[in-house]
Design an enzyme around this catalytic site. Structure first.
Site, PDB file in Angstrom:
ATOM      1  N   GLN A  62       1.459 -10.163  -4.129  1.00 39.06           N
ATOM      2  CA  GLN A  62       1.472 -10.781  -2.798  1.00 39.06           C
ATOM      3  C   GLN A  62       2.135 -12.151  -2.796  1.00 39.06           C
ATOM      4  OE1 GLN A  62       0.872  -9.628   0.142  1.00 39.06           O
ATOM      5  NE2 GLN A  62      -0.097  -7.710  -0.447  1.00 39.06           N
TER       6      GLN A  62
ATOM      7  N   CYS B 203     -11.959   1.561   4.955  1.00 37.73           N
ATOM      8  CA  CYS B 203     -12.843   2.667   5.293  1.00 37.73           C
ATOM      9  C   CYS B 203     -12.338   3.933   4.627  1.00 37.73           C
ATOM     10  CB  CYS B 203     -12.853   2.900   6.790  1.00 37.73           C
ATOM     11  SG  CYS B 203     -13.846   1.716   7.678  1.00 37.73           S
TER      12      CYS B 203
HETATM   13  C1  PLP Z   1       0.418  -4.006  -3.100  1.00 38.43           C
HETATM   14  C2  PLP Z   1      -0.313  -4.662  -4.191  1.00 38.43           C
HETATM   15  C3  PLP Z   1      -0.385  -4.060  -5.457  1.00 38.43           C
HETATM   16  C4  PLP Z   1       0.213  -2.705  -5.760  1.00 38.43           C
HETATM   17  O1  PLP Z   1       1.606  -2.744  -5.746  1.00 38.43           O
HETATM   18  P1  PLP Z   1       2.443  -1.374  -5.743  1.00 38.43           P
HETATM   19  O2  PLP Z   1       3.837  -1.827  -6.043  1.00 38.43           O
HETATM   20  O3  PLP Z   1       2.300  -0.814  -4.373  1.00 38.43           O
HETATM   21  O4  PLP Z   1       1.894  -0.501  -6.799  1.00 38.43           O
HETATM   22  C5  PLP Z   1      -1.056  -4.731  -6.439  1.00 38.43           C
HETATM   23  N1  PLP Z   1      -1.627  -5.927  -6.213  1.00 38.43           N
HETATM   24  C6  PLP Z   1      -1.572  -6.534  -5.020  1.00 38.43           C
HETATM   25  C7  PLP Z   1      -2.206  -7.861  -4.836  1.00 38.43           C
HETATM   26  C8  PLP Z   1      -0.912  -5.912  -3.959  1.00 38.43           C
HETATM   27  O5  PLP Z   1      -0.880  -6.504  -2.776  1.00 38.43           O
END
Ligand code: PLP
Length: 395
Positions: free
Chosen positions: A181, A327
């Site tokens: 993120q 959910c």
């Molecule tokens: C989306 C997300 C993931 C997973 O990433 P993918 O590339 O979809 O496997 C892992 N950690 C966080 C904090 C995320 O927001």
């Protein structure tokens, strides 16, 4: 007014047209296998992957050799946590993580716990932040790895990664950070912040789905991992398999764009989020979750007290947002993140995550706030006549 307003960028982002444009030739003209460097097509693919490696590395102050391409942050986190724990099994069997981690990290740790490792899950404060002293207290002589996310996907709270990095260095413990993120939204510096392993994803950053990376520190200390998959020896032997060249090119381009635009975009999104919050604040009983300052610029998680957020979002189809509380189809239960910050189930039920992105406008923010306000008022029975015809009647 029928246009959908997308406020779910923490779930995924649209591919930036500049990213798509960079990718397209690698599906057609430049279709080569990056491992077949005996002819021009293979060389083109290999060269493009190396450019992308530099672009990803450049956004986190790493070197291109430190970057392993994967299918996404889930795979990266599994490789980092499981691979590091298995490699260090003779040094110790204790792992430390944080209660609000993404499922990818928590479940990788829990799987190791099921295989005989010991796991300490450190709690967070009401803003969702972990205290360094709580991590410190949890450390033991046999701790081999700390795993902590940079920014939380549900409430946006940032952790003090540099502080945790210093602690990890002092104790010679590896630090894995889930940066999915934070990449391109917050400044990440693997050297300054003491990060040994960093999991990244392209599709949270206006790149394509199904591609990500793992940063693996090569010196001071040199981090070694036991791979999860076997074959071919690609990616320093850590992640075999033919490279997803178009995806990797797109990821690189997405990082290059983010590097240019991050600072201005961060303040623009911060302004839009405050505008959205000012509008929503007029609703009685609304609560803002997450850290008031140390938070992702575009993430706003709010609780509408006494409201069923699922019903609210169904009845407000114009706004594409996520429930604060995840959910399942059978039994709704609050997300582990909202539980960790001490939210009661009754409150978590009213939580909505609004995450803004590159093409979100002030106008959209105003329209979304108006639509959510109307939805809350309808559910509270203040304007029953204005309710949508399809809306379930209160029972
Ligand atoms: C989306 C997300 C993931 C997973 O990433 P993918 O590339 O979809 O496997 C892992 N950690 C966080 C904090 C995320 O927001």
């Amino acid at each position: 007014m029928n246009q959908r307003i997308y406020l779910d960028h923490n779930a995924t982002t649209p591919v930036d047209p500049r990213v798509l444009e960079a990718m397209l030739p690698y599906f057609s003209t430049h279709f080569g296998n990056a491992a077949s460097a005996t002819h021009g097509l293979g060389c083109d693919a290999a060269g493009a992957s190396e450019v992308a490696r530099l672009q990803v590395a450049g956004l986190i102050n790493a070197e291109s050799k430190d970057i392993i391409f994967t299918s996404g942050a889930t795979e990266s986190a599994n490789l980092a946590i499981t691979g590091a724990a298995r490699h260090r099994r003779e040094h110790g069997r204790h792992l430390v993580t944080v209660a609000t981690e993404h499922r990818a990290c928590l479940e990788a740790c829990e799987q190791l716990a099921a295989e005989g490792w010991e796991l300490t899950v450190v709690g967070v404060d009401r803003h969702g932040q972990v205290a360094i002293k709580d991590i410190e207290t949890s450390l033991r002589a046999d701790t081999v790895l700390i795993s902590c996310m940079f920014a939380n996907n549900e409430i946006g709270t940032l952790h003090d990664i540099a502080g945790i990095g210093r602690l990890a260095k002092e104790r010679q413990i590896l630090l894995h950070v889930d940066g999915a993120q934070a990449l391109g939204k917050e400044p990440i510096d693997v050297l300054a912040q003491g990060i040994d392993l960093l999991s990244l994803s392209a599709h949270k950053l206006y790149g394509p789905k199904g591609v990500g990376a793992l940063y693996v520190r090569r010196r001071d200390p040199r981090v070694r991992l036991v791979p999860l998959m076997h074959g071919g020896g690609h990616e320093r032997g850590l992640r075999p398999g033919t490279l997803n060249v178009p995806g990797i090119v797109g990821f690189g381009q997405a990082c290059a764009i983010a590097r240019e635009e991050m600072a201005t975009e961060q303040s623009r999104l911060g302004g839009l989020k405050e505008r959205l919050w000012r509008a929503l604040q007029r609703i009685p009983g609304v609560i803002r979750l997450g850290h008031p300052e140390q938070c992702l610029a575009g993430t706003l998680n709010v609780v509408f007290t006494g409201i069923n957020a699922q019903r609210l979002l169904v009845e407000t189809p114009m706004v594409a947002a996520s429930l604060g509380a995840a959910c399942t189809s059978v039994t709704p239960k609050p997300s582990h993140v909202l539980r960790a910050i001490g939210l009661a189930w009754r409150q978590a039920e009213g939580a909505v995550r609004l995450s803004l992105g590159r093409w979100t406008t002030a106008d959209e923010v105003d329209q979304a706030a108006a639509a959510l306000t109307a939805g809350v008022e309808r559910q509270r029975g203040l304007h029953p006549a204005a309710g949508s015809e399809n809306a379930p009647r209160p029972t």
